[in-house]
Design a protein around this motif. Sequence first.
Motif, short mmCIF file in Angstrom:
data_model
loop_
_atom_site.label_atom_id
_atom_site.label_comp_id
_atom_site.label_asym_id
_atom_site.label_seq_id
_atom_site.Cartn_x
_atom_site.Cartn_y
_atom_site.Cartn_z
N VAL A 1 -11.28 -2.23 -4.16
CA VAL A 1 -10.68 -2.48 -2.85
C VAL A 1 -9.63 -1.43 -2.49
O VAL A 1 -9.18 -1.38 -1.34
CB VAL A 1 -10.02 -3.89 -2.80
N TYR A 2 -9.25 -0.59 -3.45
CA TYR A 2 -8.10 0.30 -3.25
C TYR A 2 -8.48 1.69 -3.72
O TYR A 2 -9.16 1.87 -4.74
CB TYR A 2 -6.91 -0.23 -4.05
N LEU A 3 -8.02 2.71 -2.99
CA LEU A 3 -8.24 4.10 -3.36
C LEU A 3 -6.91 4.72 -3.74
O LEU A 3 -6.04 4.90 -2.89
CB LEU A 3 -8.88 4.86 -2.18
N TYR A 4 -6.74 5.02 -5.00
CA TYR A 4 -5.47 5.51 -5.55
C TYR A 4 -5.49 7.03 -5.59
O TYR A 4 -6.42 7.62 -6.13
CB TYR A 4 -5.30 4.95 -6.96
N LEU B 1 -8.99 8.91 -6.29
CA LEU B 1 -9.37 10.12 -5.57
C LEU B 1 -8.84 11.31 -6.35
O LEU B 1 -7.63 11.47 -6.51
CB LEU B 1 -8.79 10.10 -4.16
N THR B 2 -9.73 12.14 -6.86
CA THR B 2 -9.34 13.30 -7.66
C THR B 2 -9.87 14.57 -6.99
O THR B 2 -10.57 14.53 -5.98
CB THR B 2 -9.92 13.20 -9.09
N ASP B 3 -9.55 15.70 -7.58
CA ASP B 3 -10.05 16.98 -7.06
C ASP B 3 -11.57 17.04 -7.11
O ASP B 3 -12.20 17.80 -6.35
CB ASP B 3 -9.46 18.15 -7.85
N SER B 4 -12.17 16.25 -7.99
CA SER B 4 -13.63 16.25 -8.13
C SER B 4 -14.30 15.22 -7.23
O SER B 4 -15.53 15.15 -7.19
CB SER B 4 -14.00 15.96 -9.59
N GLY B 5 -13.52 14.43 -6.54
CA GLY B 5 -14.09 13.39 -5.68
C GLY B 5 -13.57 12.02 -6.04
O GLY B 5 -12.55 11.89 -6.73
N VAL B 6 -14.29 10.99 -5.61
CA VAL B 6 -13.87 9.61 -5.86
C VAL B 6 -14.57 9.09 -7.10
O VAL B 6 -15.78 9.20 -7.26
CB VAL B 6 -14.22 8.71 -4.65
N THR B 7 -13.79 8.50 -8.01
CA THR B 7 -14.34 7.97 -9.24
C THR B 7 -15.06 6.65 -8.99
O THR B 7 -14.92 6.03 -7.93
CB THR B 7 -13.24 7.73 -10.29
N VAL C 1 0.86 -1.18 0.00
CA VAL C 1 0.00 0.00 0.00
C VAL C 1 0.90 1.23 0.00
O VAL C 1 1.72 1.40 0.91
CB VAL C 1 -0.93 0.03 1.23
N ASP C 2 0.77 2.08 -1.01
CA ASP C 2 1.57 3.30 -1.05
C ASP C 2 1.08 4.27 0.02
O ASP C 2 -0.11 4.33 0.34
CB ASP C 2 1.47 3.96 -2.43
N ALA C 3 2.00 5.05 0.57
CA ALA C 3 1.70 5.90 1.72
C ALA C 3 0.73 7.03 1.41
O ALA C 3 0.17 7.63 2.32
CB ALA C 3 3.00 6.48 2.29
N ASP C 4 0.53 7.34 0.13
CA ASP C 4 -0.44 8.39 -0.23
C ASP C 4 -1.73 7.80 -0.78
O ASP C 4 -2.55 8.50 -1.37
CB ASP C 4 0.17 9.38 -1.24
N ASP C 5 -1.92 6.48 -0.59
CA ASP C 5 -3.14 5.80 -1.00
C ASP C 5 -3.84 5.21 0.22
O ASP C 5 -3.33 5.28 1.34
CB ASP C 5 -2.83 4.67 -2.00
N MET C 6 -4.99 4.57 0.00
CA MET C 6 -5.76 3.97 1.09
C MET C 6 -6.49 2.73 0.61
O MET C 6 -6.73 2.58 -0.59
CB MET C 6 -6.79 4.98 1.63
N MET C 7 -6.85 1.87 1.55
CA MET C 7 -7.79 0.82 1.23
C MET C 7 -9.16 1.47 1.10
O MET C 7 -9.53 2.34 1.89
CB MET C 7 -7.83 -0.26 2.32
N ALA C 8 -9.92 1.07 0.10
CA ALA C 8 -11.17 1.76 -0.22
C ALA C 8 -12.36 1.25 0.58
O ALA C 8 -13.40 1.90 0.62
CB ALA C 8 -11.47 1.65 -1.71
N ASP C 9 -12.21 0.11 1.21
CA ASP C 9 -13.32 -0.53 1.89
C ASP C 9 -12.80 -1.30 3.09
O ASP C 9 -11.71 -1.88 3.02
CB ASP C 9 -14.03 -1.47 0.90
#
Length: 210
Positions: free
Chosen positions: A207-210, A123-129, A89-97
């Motif tokens: 499962v992952y939030l990039y 995760l973008t400036d507009s929100g989560v895709t 898991v990269d330190a600037d990412d998260m598990m999505a669930d």
Amino acid sequence: MAETISVIIPVYNERKYLKKCVDSILCQTWKNMDIIIVDDGSEQDVAKMCDALGARDDRIRVIHQKNGGSAAARENGVQEAEGKWIAFVDADDMMADMDALRQMAECGEKTDADIVVGNYRKLTDSGVTSVKEQEFFQLKDQDSTLFRFRGFIQNGHLAYEWAKLYRRDFLTKNHIHHTSYPFTQDRAFNLKCYLACPNYAFVDSGVYLY
């Protein structure tokens, strides 16, 4: 008891998302985890942040190393890992669930997979895709040119180390290690995995939030 998952987090001067990253792992419904934070020569305040996070839970270990790049940090984490499965898991990412690791681990055990590939959101400036669609998930012939092209080139998701579980024994018996390159380090590692003919299994949910 559920098998242990070793979650490896390479960190280099990540201040903004590191705590959220670790929180997203600690809240997983799959509790049997070995969490390894590898501080890759970060500045002092970030190194202290890693230590503070490590003190929060006895499942967390913190390793400090001289700056050697993400591949060296991941490899250091693998050498320290104790779990049956390994997740990066990269330190600037998260598990999505909260159920992400459980979904992948149960899929891996059910299918006897060597590598479990999850889906992801951005995760973008507009929100989560919405969940990133991956057509090659449905391909049955994992030795085909189409599977390789879609997985490593067109979609690219097979080339990334995140949103996956790797069976540690598979990496060990095939002598698969990280090699430091100026770029495409993930792709090099995963191509080594592919050449060892792994059994892939796929989880369609994000499962992952990039």
